[in-house]
Design a protein around this motif. Structure first.
Motif, short mmCIF file in Angstrom:
data_model
loop_
_atom_site.label_atom_id
_atom_site.label_comp_id
_atom_site.label_asym_id
_atom_site.label_seq_id
_atom_site.Cartn_x
_atom_site.Cartn_y
_atom_site.Cartn_z
N LEU A 62 0.83 -1.21 0.00
CA LEU A 62 0.00 0.00 0.00
C LEU A 62 0.86 1.26 0.00
O LEU A 62 0.53 2.25 -0.66
N SER A 63 1.97 1.22 0.74
CA SER A 63 2.87 2.39 0.78
C SER A 63 3.49 2.63 -0.59
O SER A 63 3.60 3.79 -1.03
N ILE A 64 3.90 1.55 -1.27
CA ILE A 64 4.49 1.70 -2.61
C ILE A 64 3.48 2.31 -3.57
O ILE A 64 3.79 3.25 -4.32
N SER A 65 2.26 1.81 -3.55
CA SER A 65 1.26 2.30 -4.50
C SER A 65 0.90 3.76 -4.23
O SER A 65 0.75 4.55 -5.18
N ILE A 66 0.79 4.15 -2.95
CA ILE A 66 0.40 5.54 -2.66
C ILE A 66 1.53 6.50 -3.03
O ILE A 66 1.28 7.61 -3.53
N ILE A 67 2.78 6.11 -2.83
CA ILE A 67 3.90 6.98 -3.22
C ILE A 67 3.98 7.09 -4.73
O ILE A 67 4.27 8.18 -5.27
N MET A 68 3.72 6.01 -5.43
CA MET A 68 3.71 6.07 -6.89
C MET A 68 2.59 6.99 -7.40
O MET A 68 2.76 7.71 -8.39
N ILE A 69 1.44 6.98 -6.73
CA ILE A 69 0.35 7.88 -7.10
C ILE A 69 0.79 9.33 -6.92
O ILE A 69 0.57 10.18 -7.80
N TYR A 70 1.43 9.62 -5.79
CA TYR A 70 1.90 10.98 -5.54
C TYR A 70 2.97 11.40 -6.55
O TYR A 70 3.01 12.56 -6.99
N ALA A 71 3.87 10.49 -6.91
CA ALA A 71 4.91 10.80 -7.89
C ALA A 71 4.29 11.12 -9.25
O ALA A 71 4.73 12.05 -9.95
N THR A 72 3.25 10.38 -9.62
CA THR A 72 2.58 10.63 -10.90
C THR A 72 1.85 11.97 -10.88
O THR A 72 1.88 12.72 -11.87
#
Length: 588
Positions: A477-487
């Motif tokens: 979940l942490s990986i996916s949320i950080i990737m969302i923020y990066a995008t």
């Protein structure tokens, strides 16, 4: 002879000659030498306030007769004999230690040790705090006068210019310390301190100067917006960092059993305490004596701990030098490129996890220590990854150039994926994903190994398969949320609006911290409404109160949002890469 030396310095490093000529004036040299001599005199005489005079008491440390009198007093206290206690006190008042019974040799040894340790502390704070201030202040003045751009146009190499700054700007500080070195060496020798320890202290101090001065140069180059406050911010941060061990030492409130001990290796005050145990007057000695790194007891050996310190300083200073070279010629470029970010992430993870993996059987509160260490690693990774989003994400013009002219580089046979991984002007989404993978690998290895490590010094919370599954879910979940923020950040930087960086930072800050604050303000706690918290920035707060199906659905929802955002990002990059003629014909 002096003109020949000056000519040689000018031939070797013109920038150093420029800095020395501007500072080593007669008046400045006289002030520096006088300050150093006065400081040495004050340090030497200050200890004489406790000089054993004609009224030196029998109970004081250096009186050889103090032990018999102390024994008599202890016996009287044990027997609660008030008359004997009064008799003892009267004998102390009326009896003074004879001069021939004073241990003068011990007193002078302690006196010289006091001088040595005092000068050691003064050296650290003077070199690092004052030197940092001078370097940042010099860069601010060069920027204000416009001479920094002139230096950038010089045919000298970046290494030559930066070396000249590092050695020339704090030259008067070096002179103050150089004049004090004879007394420092003499005091250490008189205090019977081994020369190997003294010269190890000098080596650590020199390595600290290179690291802190390089960091100060980098800070001065990238913080031009804080003109006027840069020197105070930089030197103040260094002062606070150096004084923390001194403030915490009396209470023994810090130890080496956590992941952030890596950051204490940059503090020469801790190393000074390790080399000279009387520095903090701690009975248990320096916490670094129990330091382990991947189960290697580096703190048990004097050579291993000093070598580890120097290696750490050397590698980090080299990395900062690479960032300095990039930022010096072109202040608009990012401090590091994508490849360097991978190396930095891998190195920092190795250092922090190396101090987690140690001999826990020597520690009583194992579960608490490991949980604290893992939390600190998580906080550090959170900060560093968001920093990489800000540093590596290119702006619209850079992405437009990459998308429009990438086809001209087909001769190098680079694929799109190679560009996304290494090219500086390409979107940073893949680079952030690689950094996330590097960060996640140690967590996955740790979770998988918890079932085979001896349970005597392994945290109980990691033994249960359900807990292990929830930890894996937290990582995902942490990986996916950080990737969302990066995008999201990359999409904002592709806009045509002004101040895109401001809007990107503001948007990420709002979506990161505002939802949890609102949820807490409305009383929607993670243990009452875990499903809502699974979609926030801190999903791990609700994992222990959520079922496996709910966690899986939250993860699928985040992946869906990430896919939609990346689809939009791909579309925007393609549109940005179109030629003006094609866009005009297409009606855009």
């Amino acid at each position: 002879m002096m003109p020949n030396l000056i000519d040689k310095i000018g031939d070797w490093n013109p920038q150093l000659l420029r800095e020395l000529k501007g500072r080593l004036k007669f008046f400045n040299i006289a002030i520096a030498v006088a300050t150093s001599l006065l400081l040495q005199l004050v340090v030497f005489l200050y200890q004489f306030r406790e000089f054993p005079d004609d009224k030196y008491s029998l109970t004081n440390t250096y009186c050889r007769l103090s032990q018999p009198y102390q024994q008599r007093h202890n016996q009287a206290l044990q027997q609660s004999d008030q008359s004997r206690i009064a008799e003892y006190n009267n004998s102390i008042l009326n009896n003074i230690c004879p001069q021939n019974e004073i241990d003068w040799q011990l007193w002078w040894r302690d006196h010289w040790e006091y001088i040595f340790l005092t000068l050691s502390v003064i050296f650290v704070f003077t070199l690092l705090v004052a030197g940092t201030y001078l370097i940042i202040n010099d860069l601010a003045k060069e920027e204000t006068r416009g001479t920094l751009n002139f230096i950038r146009l010089s045919p000298q190499s970046e290494t030559s210019i930066l070396t000249g700054k590092l050695l020339g700007v704090p030259s008067l500080i070096f002179l103050v310390i150089l004049v004090s070195l004879p007394l420092h060496l003499w005091a250490g020798s008189s205090a019977q301190i081994a020369f190997t320890y003294i010269f190890s202290y000098y080596a650590i101090l020199a390595a600290s100067c290179i690291f802190f001065y390089s960091t100060a140069l980098l800070f001065g180059l990238v913080s031009s917006k804080f003109s006027g406050f840069q020197p105070w911010i930089g030197s103040g941060a260094v002062f606070i960092f150096l004084i923390i061990p001194i403030l915490m030492a009396p209470a023994s409130s810090y130890n080496s059993n956590n992941s952030v001990v890596w950051f204490t290796l940059f503090n020469p005050v801790d190393t000074t305490n390790y080399l000279f145990p009387n520095f903090f007057h701690i009975t248990n000695g320096s916490p670094l004596k129990n330091l382990d790194f991947f189960y290697l007891p580096i703190g048990r050996s004097f050579l291993s701990i000093i070598g580890f310190h120097l290696l750490n300083f050397g590698l980090c200073s080299y990395g900062i030098l690479q960032a300095l070279k990039r930022s010096f010629r072109n202040p608009q470029t990012s401090m590091i490129n994508k490849g360097q970010s991978y190396l930095f992430t891998a190195f920092s993870q190795m250092m922090m996890w190396g101090f987690i993996l140690q001999h826990w059987e020597q520690i009583t509160n194992v579960d608490e220590q490991i949980e604290q260490s893992l939390t600190l690693v998580g906080v550090y990774n959170f900060i560093s990854l968001f920093s990489f989003i800000a540093i590596l994400s290119p702006h619209r013009q850079a992405v437009q150039d990459w998308a429009r002219y990438r086809h001209q580089e087909f001769s190098s046979r680079k694929s799109v994926w190679q560009d996304l991984i290494w090219a500086e002007k390409s979107p940073a989404i893949v680079a952030i994903a690689i950094n996330l993978a590097i960060v996640s690998i140690p967590w996955l290895v740790w979770i998988s190994l918890t079932s085979v490590i001896d349970t005597d010094y392994n945290p109980n919370w990691a033994h249960d398969n359900l807990d292990r599954l929830k930890i894996l879910s937290s990582v995902a979940l942490s990986i996916s949320i950080i990737m969302i923020y990066a995008t999201i950040a990359q999409l904002i930087l592709l806009l045509k609006t002004r101040k895109r960086s401001f809007w990107a930072i503001g948007t990420i800050g709002v979506v990161t911290f505002l939802p949890p604050v609102i949820l807490e303000f409305l009383g929607i706690s993670s243990w009452k409404y875990p499903t809502v918290w699974l979609f926030s920035t801190f999903p791990w707060a609700a994992l222990q109160h959520s079922g496996a199906a709910t966690i899986f659905m939250a993860f699928l929802a985040q992946l869906s949002v990430l896919a939609l955002l990346n689809f939009q990002l791909t579309k925007q990059v393609r549109l940005a890469g179109e030629s003006a003629t094609k866009a005009l014909l297409a009606g855009r």
